[in-house]
Every structure is written in structure tokens, then in C-alpha cells.
Design a protein around this motif. Structure first.
Motif, mmCIF file in Angstrom:
data_model
loop_
_atom_site.group_PDB
_atom_site.id
_atom_site.type_symbol
_atom_site.label_atom_id
_atom_site.label_comp_id
_atom_site.label_asym_id
_atom_site.label_seq_id
_atom_site.Cartn_x
_atom_site.Cartn_y
_atom_site.Cartn_z
ATOM 1 N N PRO A 581 0.866 -1.047 0.056
ATOM 2 C CA PRO A 581 0.030 0.041 -0.092
ATOM 3 C C PRO A 581 0.844 1.411 0.168
ATOM 4 O O PRO A 581 0.375 2.151 -0.368
ATOM 5 C CB PRO A 581 -0.743 -0.240 1.304
ATOM 6 N N GLU A 585 0.573 4.571 -2.845
ATOM 7 C CA GLU A 585 0.563 5.831 -2.427
ATOM 8 C C GLU A 585 1.601 6.905 -2.698
ATOM 9 O O GLU A 585 1.137 7.902 -3.347
ATOM 10 C CB GLU A 585 0.363 5.887 -0.736
ATOM 11 N N ARG A 586 2.655 6.181 -2.863
ATOM 12 C CA ARG A 586 3.995 7.091 -3.147
ATOM 13 C C ARG A 586 3.782 6.932 -4.798
ATOM 14 O O ARG A 586 4.085 8.225 -5.437
ATOM 15 C CB ARG A 586 5.172 6.084 -3.006
ATOM 16 N N GLN A 588 0.907 7.196 -6.497
ATOM 17 C CA GLN A 588 0.057 8.121 -6.844
ATOM 18 C C GLN A 588 0.638 9.615 -6.690
ATOM 19 O O GLN A 588 0.128 10.597 -7.408
ATOM 20 C CB GLN A 588 -1.228 7.912 -5.993
ATOM 21 N N HIS A 589 1.207 9.773 -5.661
ATOM 22 C CA HIS A 589 1.933 11.154 -5.232
ATOM 23 C C HIS A 589 2.961 11.597 -6.478
ATOM 24 O O HIS A 589 2.744 12.591 -7.017
ATOM 25 C CB HIS A 589 2.824 11.057 -4.054
#
Length: 594
Positions: A581, A585-586, A588-589
Motif C-alpha cells: 500500500p 500511495e507513493r 499516486q503522489h
């Protein structure tokens, strides 16, 4: 992280739970038989998709029948594409019934109906084929007719059908065996049948079958010493041939030679340490059970011949034809245990899990592959996504048979895959503690697996102890070198030694994408981006569908100022879907900020 890639790749199913290769993977000696039997192309049925599609020819049909032909044909092709041979066969049969003169559709219907075990449908098509043009009938159609006649006592018709088949096929030892067994059932003296088989000269790779069936014939004669001699000759040629080993052991047991039987079974286990296929026999010997050999009849004979031929087809990687032979074996003898089990394996490997389970569950406790079938049931539940059911199944199996390490390894593997790392480590610990005698290379996997579980729990000191022990036992193991080396580098410990381990791993396995990625990522963390990019590009070429490796390549492109290429790789990683996960998240950033 790259060591997680390697762990996922290696530990995903560290122990292939009870998948004993003695049936499906033909032993080295049998490869010669496969090459010899390559002449049997007349018996081979091309696999779906690869085979040229039969063409519907409904020009002389009325509109209703033409519709049925096209509906059945198109549905059958779609079912073949999806790997559903059972449905494909039924749909070809529907098309054939509407267009009885279309030989191509009829032949394909027969091939798939037999391969899926639809005996009633296969017999219907075979009769239609023989009625249409017996001389042009497929050899397998004639084989099925031969079996149907033989098991119903119509021996003259069986021999006539066999003779027609042999006219269109190579002269294999299996055909000689079928003829000999039919003549034996007709009343030919067993000595004459033995003489006939002894005079037959099979190809070098098929001699083991000749010895096996000579042993069976000497059993019929009552000459058990000679039977044992034949079986031992076959075992010497191919010590991995389960059909030889199991029959030799069984005859020795029946003759009161329990220790000799135990030695035969243990010789097989020495070659296949994790095999469960011989467990039933070993347990019988350990308990001192006495056995009486069942009387062998024509249905047993034909089933044994077909199982042998199916084994050769599996060795040639012709699974469809192997299925057909296995189902012919079950047509003759529905409870032929090794054929039932092998079809289960074939169905499981084809992702037909419900069908696989139905075959595994047919194996009774007194049958040779019983425990192997039980372990496959648990593994099949896992492959179906029913992980809780799989774990419970293996927990129950371990409770029933705590003496079987392979079952404990299976349970530990399931715990690991479901992130129940402490439970996995505990079970691996019991396996390590139960090792008798000195540790050697074969035990390295246990320490590696427990070390990986500790690493996942961030118990790095314990992980280091176990992984180092695994490496001590197997110093040229690239996976262990990579895993331990990367763990150290990731923790900022033993950096130079870890770097050296990963380089050794790449030398040992230069085409392992996860390991190549590790070295590239080490160079990245050291700021050597121009070197890192070469390794990471190669890693992506080796494992293009790995999210983490694509992410790493994107990262190094970004550092080199190649922003557009970086975004391509990051987007690719997102499309694949990272398991972690935090990586999701990384990514997407990164995509929104660059």
C-alpha cells in the motif's frame, strides 16, 4: 523493496504441496521413451487453439440444422479458447448431430469428449465415425472400440479393431501388450503370451514397460520369483517409475518380504524426498499389515497399458492426448488410482479446480496416492482463493499425520502467504527441531523460509541468523544471497558484504529479474544512476509485469532527468498494481507531482 520481490517470487509456494512429480514429470530414463514414442503422431490429438479449427460445411442442410451447426461450432471454438474442453466437446457433438457427414467436426467432438471423460458422448461419436468410414476413423476411435469390445468380452471384435488401428499407427509395445492381454482373456496359455511379449523388441526407452508387463504376466502364472525379477529389472532401468516401484513393493509384501518392500519404497523416497505418493504403502509396511494380491483381469490390464502410454504423452508435453489415454484407462477400470490422481493434477494445472477436486476426492484411504491427493485438495482450495478453507484443511491433515514434514511445510507456506508470519515461523521451527542427524543443503530451505518470516515481522536479528545458516548450508544459492544482502543494505548494515552478496547472486542467476533489480536498486541508493539504469532496464525486460521493478526504473529515469519516461514506468506500475500500500500511495503522489 527488491528483497520483497525475490521473496514473493521464491516463497510464493516454497513447497509445492504434495505435488509429487513421479506421475506427471517423466523420469530421465522415460525421456528416451518419449523420443521413441514421438513416432506415435498418429495417436496424437493436437491441443486446442494450436490445432487448426474444423470447418462447418452446412451447405446441404436446411436452415434449422445449419443454425445448429454454426451455433455449436462457434460455441465450441469459444469454449476451447477458454480451456473448457467439456463444454467444447458437447457443443461439437451438437454440431455433429446436425451435420453427420462433417468428419472434421466429428473428429474434434470425439477428441474433446474423450479428453473430458464424457464416455457416453465419445462412444456415440465413435460409432458414427465407424459407421461413416471405418478405414478413415481416427486411431483413438479404433482404440476406444477395442476397449469397449474387450471389457464386454467381445474379444474377436476387439482384436479386429486393434488390427485396424495398428495398420494406421506405429508398432508400439503398448499395442503388442493390448493384443497379448486380449488373447490371454480369450484363453491363450499364459506361457504363450509371455513368449509373445518376450519376442517383441520395443524401442530402448520402452523396455521398462516390457519388464513391467512381463512381471504382471509371471504373477498370473504364479511364478512370483520371476515376477519380482522382472520388476527389479524395470526398477534398475528407471528407479523413478512409480508403477514399477509400487508393484514390486506390493508383490514383496504379499510374499512376506516386508523389509525388502520397505527398502524398495525408501529407494523411491530417496529420489523424491517430499513425495507423498508412496505414503500409503510405507504406512502399511510399518503397521505390519498383511495383504493379498487381487486377481488381475482384462480391465486391470488395459488400464495399466493406457496409464503407461499417458505417462509418455505427459513426458512429451501433449496433455490433451494424455487426458484421452487416462480416460481410456478409467473407462476400463474406473478406480485405477494413479490415473484418477493424474487426471486431477492435469485438471488442476489447467485451472479446472472443481474438476480437479472431484478426482482427488475419488482417491480412497487404501489407495496408493491417498495422502498426495489429500494434500492436493488443500492446495487446490488455496488456488481457488479459499485460503481459510485451505489452512483449516492442512491444519487437520497435520493433526492427523504430525509425522509427515511435507504437510507441515504446506501449512507453514499457507500461513506465510496469508501474512500469518509468526505461525509460519513456529511451524518451520518445529520442522527444523525435528531434523535428525547433521544438517545439510536440503535443510537450507527451512532456515530460509523461517528467516523470511522473521524479516517480514521486522525481527531482523533473528532473520539474519536463519538466513546466514541457510547460506552456510547452500552457499551458491542466489536467492538466499540476494535476500540477505538486500535486507542488510536496506537496514544500513553490513553494506559492503550485502553488496557483494547481491553481485554474486546476479552472476549465478543473470536472468532473474528480481535479483537483477536488486543490484540496480543498490546502485540507485548509492547514487550511481547511470549504472543503475542499465540493470533496472534489464530487470524490467525480464519481469515486465512486476510493479516494483517498473517503479524502480521510473525512479532512476526521474533522477536522470528523463521525466516523461519516468511517468511511463510509474503509470505502468500503477496499472499492474503494487502489492505494498505504501508503494501505491507513493506512485499516486509521484504521478500528480511530476
Amino acid at each position: 523493496m527488491s528483497f520483497n520481490n525475490t521473496a514473493n517470487h521464491v516463497t510464493k509456494r516454497i513447497v509445492q504441496i504434495g505435488v509429487t512429480t513421479a506421475v506427471l514429470v517423466v523420469s530421465p530414463f522415460m525421456l528416451a521413451a518419449c523420443q521413441t514414442a514421438s513416432k506415435s503422431a498418429a495417436l496424437e490429438t493436437p491441443d486446442p487453439i494450436i490445432a487448426e479449427a474444423p470447418k462447418p460445411k452446412p451447405s446441404n442442410l436446411n436452415h434449422e440444422d445449419a443454425g445448429k451447426v454454426f451455433e455449436g461450432y462457434l460455441g465450441a471454438r469459444l469454449a476451447e479458447y477458454r480451456g473448457d474442453l467439456d463444454m467444447a466437446g458437447k457443443l461439437y457433438l451438437r454440431a455433429m448431430r446436425a451435420d453427420t457427414e462433417n468428419g472434421a467436426v466429428r473428429d474434434r467432438a470425439f477428441a474433446l469428449l474423450l479428453a473430458s471423460g464424457d464416455y457416453q458422448g465419445a462412444v456415440e461419436v465413435a460409432k458414427a465415425s465407424l459407421a461413416q468410414d471405418k478405414e478413415k476413423a481416427l486411431p483413438l476411435v479404433l482404440m476406444l472400440a477395442t476397449f469397449d469390445y474387450a471389457i464386454t468380452g467381445k474379444y474377436d471384435e476387439a482384436l479386429q479393431s486393434l488390427e485396424a488401428m495398428r495398420g494406421n499407427s506405429p508398432d508400439l509395445v503398448q499395442f503388442e501388450l493390448i493384443e497379448d492381454y486380449i488373447k490371454l482373456a480369450q484363453g491363450m496359455p499364459v506361457d504363450d503370451v509371455i513368449s509373445s511379449l518376450e519376442a517383441f523388441k520395443p524401442g530402448a526407452g520402452l523396455v521398462v514397460y516390457k519388464y513391467y508387463h512381463l512381471g504382471r504376466l509371471y504373477e498370473r502364472k504364479g511364478d512370483m520369483d520371476k515376477a519380482i525379477q522382472m520388476y527389479r529389472s524395470g526398477q534398475m532401468l528407471d528407479p523413478s517409475a512409480l508403477f514399477i516401484v509400487s508393484r514390486l513393493g506390493l508383490v514383496l509384501e504379499a510374499e512376506g518380504q516386508a523389509e525388502a518392500a520397505k527398502a524398495v519404497y525408501n529407494s523411491f523416497l530417496a529420489l523424491h524426498p517430499n513425495s507423498l505418493l508412496i505414503d500409503t504403502a510405507l504406512q502399511r509396511v510399518k503397521k505390519g499389515e498383511t495383504i493379498t494380491l487381487d486377481e488381475q483381469k482384462i480391465d486391470d490390464d488395459l488400464a495399466e497399458v493406457m496409464f503407461g502410454l499417458a505417462s509418455i504423452m505427459m513426458g512429451q508435453n501433449i496433455p490433451l492426448t494424455a487426458r484421452q489415454f487416462l480416460h481410456l484407462a478409467l473407462m476400463a477400470k474406473p478406480d485405477h488410482a494413479l490415473s484418477v490422481f493424474t487426471i486431477g493434477l492435469v485438471e488442476e494445472q489447467s485451472n479446472n479446480y472443481e474438476r480437479a477436486l472431484s478426482y482427488y476426492k475419488r482417491i480412497k484411504p487404501d489407495m496408493l496416492p491417498y495422502l498426495a491427493a489429500q494434500s492436493r485438495i488443500g492446495e487446490t482450495y488455496y488456488r481457488m482463493g479459499e485460503t481459510e478453507k485451505s489452512i483449516k484443511y492442512f491444519e487437520d491433515l497435520v493433526a492427523q499425520r504430525p509425522d509427515v514434514p511435507t504437510l507441515k511445510q504446506a501449512l507453514a507456506q499457507n500461513y506465510f502467504d496469508e501474512k500469518q508470519y509468526q505461525k509460519a515461523a513456529d511451524v518451520y521451527g518445529t520442522l527444523i527441531d525435528s531434523v535428525e542427524g547433521p544438517l545439510d543443503r536440503q535443510h537450507s530451505g527451512l532456515f530460509f523460509a523461517r528467516g523470511a518470516a522473521y524479516e517480514r515481522m521486522k525481527q531482523y536479528d533473528k532473520a539474519t541468523v536463519d538466513l546466514s545458516k541457510a547460506l552456510e548450508l547452500d552457499p551458491q544459492n542466489a536467492v538466499i544471497l540476494n535476500y540477505l544482502g538486500y535486507m542488510w543494505i536496506d537496514q544500513g548494515k553490513n553494506i559492503e558484504q550485502g553488496y557483494d552478496y547481491i553481485k554474486q547472486a546476479v552472476v549465478l542467476r543473470p536472468n532473474d529479474g528480481a535479483i537483477v533489480d536488486s543490484l540496480g536498486w543498490v546502485y540507485y541508493k548509492r547514487g550511481k544512476f547511470d549504472v543503475a539504469v542499465r540493470y533496472l532496464e534489464k530487470a524490467v525486460s525480464l519481469m515486465p509485469d512486476d510493479a516494483t521493478i517498473n517503479m524502480h526504473l521510473g525512479d532512476v529515469y526521474h533522477k536522470l532527468g528523463r521525466t516523461n519516461e519516468a511517468r511511463v514506468q510509474w503509470r505502468r506500475a500503477l496499472e499492474i498494481g503494487p502489492e505494498n500500500p505504501a508503494d501505491l500511495e507513493r506512485l499516486q503522489h509521484l504521478m500528480t507531482s511530476n
